[in-house]
Motif scaffolding. Structure first.
Motif, PDB file in Angstrom:
ATOM      1  N   GLU A 198       7.698  13.450   4.232  1.00 31.68           N
ATOM      2  CA  GLU A 198       7.373  14.434   3.193  1.00 31.68           C
ATOM      3  C   GLU A 198       6.941  13.687   1.932  1.00 31.68           C
ATOM      4  O   GLU A 198       7.727  13.524   0.994  1.00 31.68           O
ATOM      5  N   ASP A 199       5.680  13.245   1.875  1.00 26.60           N
ATOM      6  CA  ASP A 199       5.270  12.484   0.691  1.00 26.60           C
ATOM      7  C   ASP A 199       5.230  13.346  -0.570  1.00 26.60           C
ATOM      8  O   ASP A 199       5.327  12.833  -1.682  1.00 26.60           O
ATOM      9  N   ASN A 200       5.159  14.664  -0.407  1.00 23.88           N
ATOM     10  CA  ASN A 200       5.170  15.538  -1.578  1.00 23.88           C
ATOM     11  C   ASN A 200       6.490  15.463  -2.337  1.00 23.88           C
ATOM     12  O   ASN A 200       6.553  15.817  -3.519  1.00 23.88           O
ATOM     13  N   GLN A 216      -0.040  14.675   0.151  1.00 25.85           N
ATOM     14  CA  GLN A 216       0.076  15.490  -1.043  1.00 25.85           C
ATOM     15  C   GLN A 216       0.398  14.674  -2.294  1.00 25.85           C
ATOM     16  O   GLN A 216       0.243  15.169  -3.406  1.00 25.85           O
ATOM     17  N   ALA A 217       0.863  13.439  -2.110  1.00 28.80           N
ATOM     18  CA  ALA A 217       1.188  12.583  -3.256  1.00 28.80           C
ATOM     19  C   ALA A 217       0.529  11.215  -3.148  1.00 28.80           C
ATOM     20  O   ALA A 217       0.195  10.603  -4.156  1.00 28.80           O
ATOM     21  N   LEU A 218       0.362  10.721  -1.936  1.00 26.18           N
ATOM     22  CA  LEU A 218      -0.255   9.413  -1.683  1.00 26.18           C
ATOM     23  C   LEU A 218      -1.602   9.645  -1.017  1.00 26.18           C
ATOM     24  O   LEU A 218      -1.691  10.417  -0.051  1.00 26.18           O
ATOM     25  N   TYR A 219      -2.642   8.961  -1.507  1.00 25.31           N
ATOM     26  CA  TYR A 219      -3.979   9.203  -0.988  1.00 25.31           C
ATOM     27  C   TYR A 219      -4.727   7.893  -0.760  1.00 25.31           C
ATOM     28  O   TYR A 219      -4.520   6.892  -1.458  1.00 25.31           O
ATOM     29  N   ASP A 220      -5.590   7.923   0.262  1.00 26.52           N
ATOM     30  CA  ASP A 220      -6.580   6.871   0.485  1.00 26.52           C
ATOM     31  C   ASP A 220      -5.917   5.495   0.556  1.00 26.52           C
ATOM     32  O   ASP A 220      -5.034   5.298   1.382  1.00 26.52           O
ATOM     33  N   ASP A 221      -6.308   4.567  -0.310  1.00 25.17           N
ATOM     34  CA  ASP A 221      -5.778   3.212  -0.194  1.00 25.17           C
ATOM     35  C   ASP A 221      -4.325   3.093  -0.637  1.00 25.17           C
ATOM     36  O   ASP A 221      -3.714   2.037  -0.477  1.00 25.17           O
ATOM     37  N   ASN A 222      -3.734   4.174  -1.168  1.00 22.99           N
ATOM     38  CA  ASN A 222      -2.281   4.170  -1.384  1.00 22.99           C
ATOM     39  C   ASN A 222      -1.562   3.866  -0.079  1.00 22.99           C
ATOM     40  O   ASN A 222      -0.580   3.114  -0.045  1.00 22.99           O
ATOM     41  N   TRP A 223      -2.062   4.464   1.011  1.00 26.98           N
ATOM     42  CA  TRP A 223      -1.429   4.259   2.311  1.00 26.98           C
ATOM     43  C   TRP A 223      -1.602   2.817   2.779  1.00 26.98           C
ATOM     44  O   TRP A 223      -0.682   2.240   3.379  1.00 26.98           O
ATOM     45  N   ASP A 224      -2.767   2.231   2.524  1.00 29.02           N
ATOM     46  CA  ASP A 224      -2.970   0.834   2.902  1.00 29.02           C
ATOM     47  C   ASP A 224      -1.942  -0.050   2.213  1.00 29.02           C
ATOM     48  O   ASP A 224      -1.402  -0.991   2.815  1.00 29.02           O
ATOM     49  N   GLN A 225      -1.653   0.253   0.954  1.00 22.34           N
ATOM     50  CA  GLN A 225      -0.685  -0.549   0.208  1.00 22.34           C
ATOM     51  C   GLN A 225       0.727  -0.391   0.761  1.00 22.34           C
ATOM     52  O   GLN A 225       1.448  -1.383   0.917  1.00 22.34           O
ATOM     53  N   ILE A 226       1.139   0.838   1.054  1.00 15.76           N
ATOM     54  CA  ILE A 226       2.523   1.011   1.489  1.00 15.76           C
ATOM     55  C   ILE A 226       2.721   0.593   2.947  1.00 15.76           C
ATOM     56  O   ILE A 226       3.837   0.262   3.350  1.00 15.76           O
ATOM     57  N   TRP A 238      -3.791  18.402   9.757  1.00 11.68           N
ATOM     58  CA  TRP A 238      -5.169  18.668  10.181  1.00 11.68           C
ATOM     59  C   TRP A 238      -6.109  18.788   8.982  1.00 11.68           C
ATOM     60  O   TRP A 238      -5.748  19.257   7.920  1.00 11.68           O
ATOM     61  N   ASN A 239      -7.327  18.273   9.208  1.00 12.95           N
ATOM     62  CA  ASN A 239      -8.417  18.300   8.226  1.00 12.95           C
ATOM     63  C   ASN A 239      -8.154  17.445   6.989  1.00 12.95           C
ATOM     64  O   ASN A 239      -8.814  17.622   5.962  1.00 12.95           O
ATOM     65  N   GLN A 240      -7.227  16.481   7.078  1.00 14.40           N
ATOM     66  CA  GLN A 240      -6.919  15.655   5.926  1.00 14.40           C
ATOM     67  C   GLN A 240      -6.940  14.159   6.238  1.00 14.40           C
ATOM     68  O   GLN A 240      -6.515  13.353   5.423  1.00 14.40           O
ATOM     69  N   ASN A 241      -7.448  13.771   7.399  1.00 19.90           N
ATOM     70  CA  ASN A 241      -7.387  12.354   7.748  1.00 19.90           C
ATOM     71  C   ASN A 241      -8.228  11.488   6.812  1.00 19.90           C
ATOM     72  O   ASN A 241      -7.954  10.299   6.656  1.00 19.90           O
ATOM     73  N   GLN A 242      -9.220  12.086   6.158  1.00 15.69           N
ATOM     74  CA  GLN A 242     -10.058  11.315   5.234  1.00 15.69           C
ATOM     75  C   GLN A 242      -9.255  10.784   4.049  1.00 15.69           C
ATOM     76  O   GLN A 242      -9.702   9.880   3.341  1.00 15.69           O
ATOM     77  N   GLN A 243      -8.077  11.324   3.826  1.00 11.79           N
ATOM     78  CA  GLN A 243      -7.224  10.907   2.708  1.00 11.79           C
ATOM     79  C   GLN A 243      -6.104   9.970   3.153  1.00 11.79           C
ATOM     80  O   GLN A 243      -5.213   9.676   2.371  1.00 11.79           O
ATOM     81  N   GLY A 244      -6.174   9.514   4.396  1.00  9.37           N
ATOM     82  CA  GLY A 244      -5.069   8.747   4.961  1.00  9.37           C
ATOM     83  C   GLY A 244      -5.253   7.247   4.964  1.00  9.37           C
ATOM     84  O   GLY A 244      -4.446   6.540   5.576  1.00  9.37           O
TER      85      GLY A 244
END
Length: 362
Positions: free
Chosen positions: A132-134, A180-190, A204-210
């Motif tokens: 639950e990143d939110n 909802q709180a972490l986006y794009d390269d935030n995930w690469d960092q964590i 669904w429909n949000q993988n571009q932000q992962g």
């Protein structure tokens, strides 16, 4: 696109070749588990489970657990829930996981999640976590990257290495309810400290932000119902898809005095069968939404209103050797444990009876 699930061990049969899991909430508390106060997911803003209306507890839901309002961390409750899953032919639970932030009821939810994880071992089931990143937003976390990194390191150290953690596409499966709180390269960092990197799926429909490590998506309930599901199954191009089945959506938020989604999808076996059949036709991995989100009205666990009707459908589809009578035995064991809570000899007998039941076809 269909994908194969690589499992460290397997105990349940599959539904027409698909692996069936359930999304599970660990956030329910009773007065006994919560310092004399009912948990907010039973009360919302205006309900009191101590009151009984037409023979049912006044909880924040249109539906009522067969065993009464419960504490998610109670081992007897956990065994009742996971025993029902096992005897339905379900492979395991995707557990809604709050992270390690010390805010609100998150620490208690995490503790309950780990009680459920312990229960998956007893029942011979698998598990994975849905992050639950939110919660980073809701808790007002200042450095979301640092907290997200700490959360992922905790998941790797405490969950990924367990023998019954779900492996998908050759790596531990991690789902996020968002982003909802972490986006794009935030995930690469964590994810950078993690080895191996998880098989990471967004809503669904949000993988571009992962970020660059994202592998796919999982479907969920939404107001466009079958139209939305068909569009996603047929047109959303991602390498890995986890399908969804659900019994409907009948939120209690307005009645309970909370803000929340206002749409409704008819709740019942017709909705469940339609979404289950659609998922079976399109994916190899299915997440049932949900086991026990009483507030949003997406429950398949046994209730006073529907009994085991949803589990009966799953049991028939999975081809498991268990029968409907085994659901009754799971509940009987739970009730006897509560009746004989101070009798160590009886509890030992019931623990063995539970073990024999959930492992008799392994």
């Amino acid at each position: 696109m269909k994908v194969a699930v690589l499992l460290l061990f397997s105990w349940a049969f599959s539904a027409h070749g698909a692996d069936v899991y359930v999304h599970m909430m660990p956030w329910f508390e009773t007065k006994e588990s919560n310092s004399g106060q009912w948990g907010i997911h039973w009360t919302m803003a205006n309900r009191n489970p101590d009151n009984v209306v037409d023979g049912k507890q006044d909880i924040a839901s249109f539906y009522h657990p067969e065993i009464g309002a419960y504490a998610s961390g109670d081992p007897d409750v956990v065994d009742w829930q996971l025993g029902a899953m096992k005897t339905a032919g379900i492979k395991g639970a995707f557990i809604d996981w709050p992270g390690t932030t010390e805010a609100f009821d998150y620490p208690k939810n995490k503790e309950n999640a780990e009680a459920i994880i312990d229960g998956t071992v007893r029942a011979g089931l698998q598990f994975a976590v849905v992050y639950e990143d939110n919660n980073l937003n809701l808790a007002g976390v200042g450095d979301k990257i640092a907290q997200g990194t700490a959360d992922m390191q905790y998941v790797q150290s405490n969950y990924f290495s367990k023998g019954n953690y779900v492996q998908l596409d050759g790596a531990p499966l991690l789902l996020d309810f968002g982003p909802q709180a972490l986006y794009d390269d935030n995930w690469d960092q964590i994810f950078s400290p993690l080895d191996p990197k998880p098989t990471f799926l967004t809503l669904w429909n949000q993988n571009q932000q992962g970020g660059s490590f994202v592998k796919g998506e999982y479907a969920w309930v939404y107001s466009n119902y079958l139209d939305g599901l068909n569009n996603w199954y047929n047109f959303q191009e991602v390498p890995i898809k986890v399908g969804v089945a659900y019994p409907g959506f009948n939120s209690f938020y307005e009645q309970g005095g909370w803000p929340g989604p206002g749409f409704t999808i008819e709740f019942g076996t017709d909705t469940f069968q339609a979404t289950f059949d659609l998922a079976l036709a399109n994916t190899d991995v299915i997440q049932i939404c949900t086991w026990n989100d009483y507030g949003e009205g997406t429950i398949i666990e046994p209730t006073l209103e529907f009994g085991t009707q949803f589990l009966d459908i799953i049991q028939a589809a999975t081809g498991t050797q268990y029968t409907h009578a085994d659901f009754d035995e799971v509940t009987e064991i739970f009730l006897l444990r509560k009746q004989h809570a101070n009798n160590a000899t009886m509890l030992g007998h019931l623990a063995q009876r539970y073990h024999n039941l959930v492992h008799k076809f392994d």
